[in-house]
Design a protein around this motif. Structure first.
Motif, PDB file in Angstrom:
ATOM      1  N   ASP A   1       4.375  -1.579   3.235  1.00 37.34           N
ATOM      2  CA  ASP A   1       3.688  -0.307   2.910  1.00 37.34           C
ATOM      3  C   ASP A   1       3.764  -0.333   1.237  1.00 37.34           C
ATOM      4  N   GLU A   2       2.176  -0.824   0.563  1.00 37.74           N
ATOM      5  CA  GLU A   2       2.334  -1.185  -0.620  1.00 37.74           C
ATOM      6  C   GLU A   2       3.399  -2.127  -0.904  1.00 37.74           C
ATOM      7  N   ASP A   3       4.229  -2.118  -1.954  1.00 33.38           N
ATOM      8  CA  ASP A   3       5.215  -2.913  -2.208  1.00 33.38           C
ATOM      9  C   ASP A   3       6.335  -2.878  -1.611  1.00 33.38           C
ATOM     10  N   SER A   4       6.550  -2.188  -0.561  1.00 35.40           N
ATOM     11  CA  SER A   4       7.690  -1.686   0.353  1.00 35.40           C
ATOM     12  C   SER A   4       7.833  -2.410   1.829  1.00 35.40           C
ATOM     13  N   ALA A   5       8.640  -3.282   1.880  1.00 28.49           N
ATOM     14  CA  ALA A   5       8.974  -3.880   3.224  1.00 28.49           C
ATOM     15  C   ALA A   5       9.154  -2.504   4.120  1.00 28.49           C
ATOM     16  N   SER A   6       8.357  -2.430   5.285  1.00 25.81           N
ATOM     17  CA  SER A   6       8.370  -1.504   6.201  1.00 25.81           C
ATOM     18  C   SER A   6       8.466  -1.756   7.671  1.00 25.81           C
ATOM     19  N   GLY A   7       8.597  -3.136   8.030  1.00 28.56           N
ATOM     20  CA  GLY A   7       8.880  -3.592   9.227  1.00 28.56           C
ATOM     21  C   GLY A   7       8.503  -5.131   9.447  1.00 28.56           C
TER      22      GLY A   7
ATOM     23  N   LYS B   1       1.235 -11.719  -1.883  1.00 31.12           N
ATOM     24  CA  LYS B   1       1.802 -10.593  -2.172  1.00 31.12           C
ATOM     25  C   LYS B   1       2.576 -10.874  -3.620  1.00 31.12           C
ATOM     26  N   VAL B   2       3.446 -11.644  -3.507  1.00 31.79           N
ATOM     27  CA  VAL B   2       4.128 -11.899  -4.677  1.00 31.79           C
ATOM     28  C   VAL B   2       4.228 -13.495  -5.183  1.00 31.79           C
ATOM     29  N   ASP B   3       3.981 -13.934  -6.210  1.00 31.77           N
ATOM     30  CA  ASP B   3       3.942 -15.328  -6.844  1.00 31.77           C
ATOM     31  C   ASP B   3       5.278 -15.685  -7.029  1.00 31.77           C
TER      32      ASP B   3
ATOM     33  N   TYR C   1      12.646 -10.398  -5.216  1.00 31.61           N
ATOM     34  CA  TYR C   1      11.957 -10.123  -6.423  1.00 31.61           C
ATOM     35  C   TYR C   1      10.501  -9.663  -6.016  1.00 31.61           C
ATOM     36  N   GLY C   2      10.076  -8.677  -6.478  1.00 26.55           N
ATOM     37  CA  GLY C   2       8.564  -8.220  -6.735  1.00 26.55           C
ATOM     38  C   GLY C   2       8.355  -7.076  -5.608  1.00 26.55           C
TER      39      GLY C   2
END
Length: 539
Positions: free
Chosen positions: A234-240, A295-297, A499-500
């Protein structure tokens, strides 16, 4: 950036004489056990949990047990393997250029309990040997080095091969070899060490028996025979996470489950980086080649892959047996279900000056003078290109298969012996083994070197022998999601958070930035116990 050096090579590069056995392929899924409310069928999975743990192995079940014991949090563990199985062969790694282009299977424990259920039985909670065994083998131990509260047991068998004491005593005849007061003392040398067996039954004690079996908590749910494809955000937050049944070839029937607090990756050194990369977290060029949205380099994901090489020792026969039981004193593996009182573990872990008293200074000076970046993968992250960690010096990679990133096994390249220092040390192992059998009291038993042959003496010939015989793995993979500063190629911080992004952590051997000078099971348990405390503290 200038190379960052750790301890001197004489202390840092040590000999690891592994006693692990070979592994077989996985068995079929076991039926749901009666009286295990936490072991779910797919349709029983709730829509949301406080925590989702990906991987029910050594670390995953430990964390699940600790997070659910208070009853405050709900946890779902998703394990790719079945409840009970044998080890399995995983992906074939890339051909090893420095091992004559040989390949060997990547081995892991595809089961509930993970590799702690199939490995060489390293110890955790200590139980002293009985008096007869301690006297027969002159076992020294100090209980102050050990814990006594874990449900993963470590004990000594009640049977011993008489010849083993002769082998242990022969080590004392080699100059510089030390005998630490206990295998848990953290000192290099020779010692007996206990193995993960319940002393009351002498059956295997591991993550599943200690952190799952007999635990009936409604807030502790486990789904086996399913693999996680990727983390949801959910945006930059792990949601599942998104997951499929084992054996699925596509995501047509993929399901998802949500996590209120955190997603915890504990899929191991080989598959945790695959899940991260499949979630868009990894090196930008790799993900682009696989058609995965970035998502994140984070180029350190899948980099820094290490394992303890196995080999460099000599096969020998003896004209005269060491004891009445025959020529070989082989390890007997403790079964999951049947007692076995014969398994015995002893280990020599000497510093390099003991292994190579004449050559160690030359090896160390050449190692110090080398440009380590010259022996790293071509696509290594620039910030960590000059870093050198402890043994072994070679570094490999675990990357998604760009042709099929989610359903094909990852591409594993040990890059074993890519740093010439590793070959030099393996050559010294050969020489040390010869000294051990021919320059100690063991010589009276008539050891005969069967390969490469006692007439093979030149270093170049021994290097060829090493390249033809060393295995890249002792089944101790680490490092692919290293806990390091991000600017040095790290993947997780000191709180084990990726990170990220937020609400995403890694809890398995992949976070170890370097191989310990020991077997990795104990370290994985320790990481998990510390991780559980960290996770609860930020809940």
């Amino acid at each position: 950036m200038a190379p960052q050096r750790g301890p001197t090579l004489g202390r840092a590069l040590v000999a690891l004489l592994s006693l692990s056995g070979a592994y077989a392929r996985s068995a079929k899924c076991q039926p749901r056990a009666v009286g295990d409310p936490q072991l779910l069928n797919p349709d029983e999975v709730e829509d949301e949990y406080d925590y989702i743990i990906v991987g029910g192995g050594t670390a995953g079940l430990t964390v699940a047990d600790r997070l659910t014991e208070s009853g405050e949090y709900t946890v779902l563990v998703i394990e790719w393997g079945p409840t009970i199985t044998a080890p399995r062969s995983g992906p074939l790694p890339a051909a090893q250029t420095n091992l004559n282009n040989r390949t060997t299977a990547v081995i892991g424990g595809l089961m509930l309990g993970g590799s702690s259920g199939v490995n060489g039985l390293q110890a955790w909670r200590f139980h002293p040997p009985n008096e007869d065994t301690a006297e027969a083998l002159d076992i020294k131990y100090d209980e102050s080095y050990w814990g006594n509260t874990s449900d993963v047991h470590a004990s000594f068998p009640t049977f011993n091969w008489p010849g083993l004491r002769l082998e242990m005593e022969a080590f004392s005849e080699i100059e510089g070899v030390e005998f630490p007061p206990d295998s848990g003392a953290g000192s290099p040398g020779v010692y007996w060490y206990p193995t993960s067996a319940d002393p009351s039954t002498m059956t295997r004690s591991f993550s599943r028996t200690g952190h799952f079996d007999g635990i009936a908590r409604e807030n502790y749910n486990v789904l086996t025979d399913h693999r996680v494809l990727n983390v949801l955000f959910d945006e930059d937050s792990a949601s599942g996470v998104r997951y499929v049944a084992k054996g699925a070839k596509n995501d047509t029937d993929a399901r998802s489950v949500s996590a209120r607090k955190e997603v915890i990756l504990a899929a191991g050194t080989i598959h945790t980086p695959q899940i991260l990369q499949g979630s868009g977290i990894g090196a930008e060029a790799l993900l682009e080649s696989a058609g995965i949205e970035l998502k994140v380099d984070l180029p350190g994901v899948g980099w820094n892959f290490q394992d303890h090489p196995l080999g460099g020792v000599l096969p020998l026969t003896k004209r005269k047996p060491l004891d009445s039981d025959g020529l070989s004193c082989r390890i007997r593996r403790v079964s999951l279900r049947t007692p076995d009182h014969r398994l015995r573990k002893r280990r020599l872990l000497p510093p390099l000056p003991v292994i190579a008293p004449e050559a160690f200074e030359d090896i160390a000076s050449r190692f110090e003078a080398q440009d380590p970046a010259a022996y790293l993968p071509a696509d290594s992250p620039e910030p960590i290109g000059a870093l050198v960690y402890l043994h072994p010096a070679s570094r490999g990679t675990v990357y998604v298969n760009p042709e099929n990133p989610y359903f094909a096994e990852p591409v594993v390249d040990y890059r074993a012996m890519s740093n010439p220092a590793d070959v030099d040390i393996e050559v010294e192992f050969v020489k040390f083994t010869r000294r051990y059998w021919t320059e100690t009291s063991l010589s009276e038993y008539g050891p005969v070197e069967t390969r490469p042959g006692e007439d093979v003496r030149e270093d170049e010939d021994l290097r060829a022998y090493v390249r033809a015989n060393v295995s890249p793995s002792t089944f101790h993979p680490v490092g692919t999601s290293a806990m390091l500063p991000r600017e040095l190629g790290g993947v997780v911080d000191q709180a084990l958070l990726v990170y990220g992004v937020s609400k995403l952590s890694v809890v398995d051997a992949s976070v170890m930035p370097d191989l310990p000078g020991a077997y990795t099971q104990q370290s994985a348990f320790a990481v998990a116990e510390k991780a559980a405390d960290l996770i609860k503290a930020r809940a």
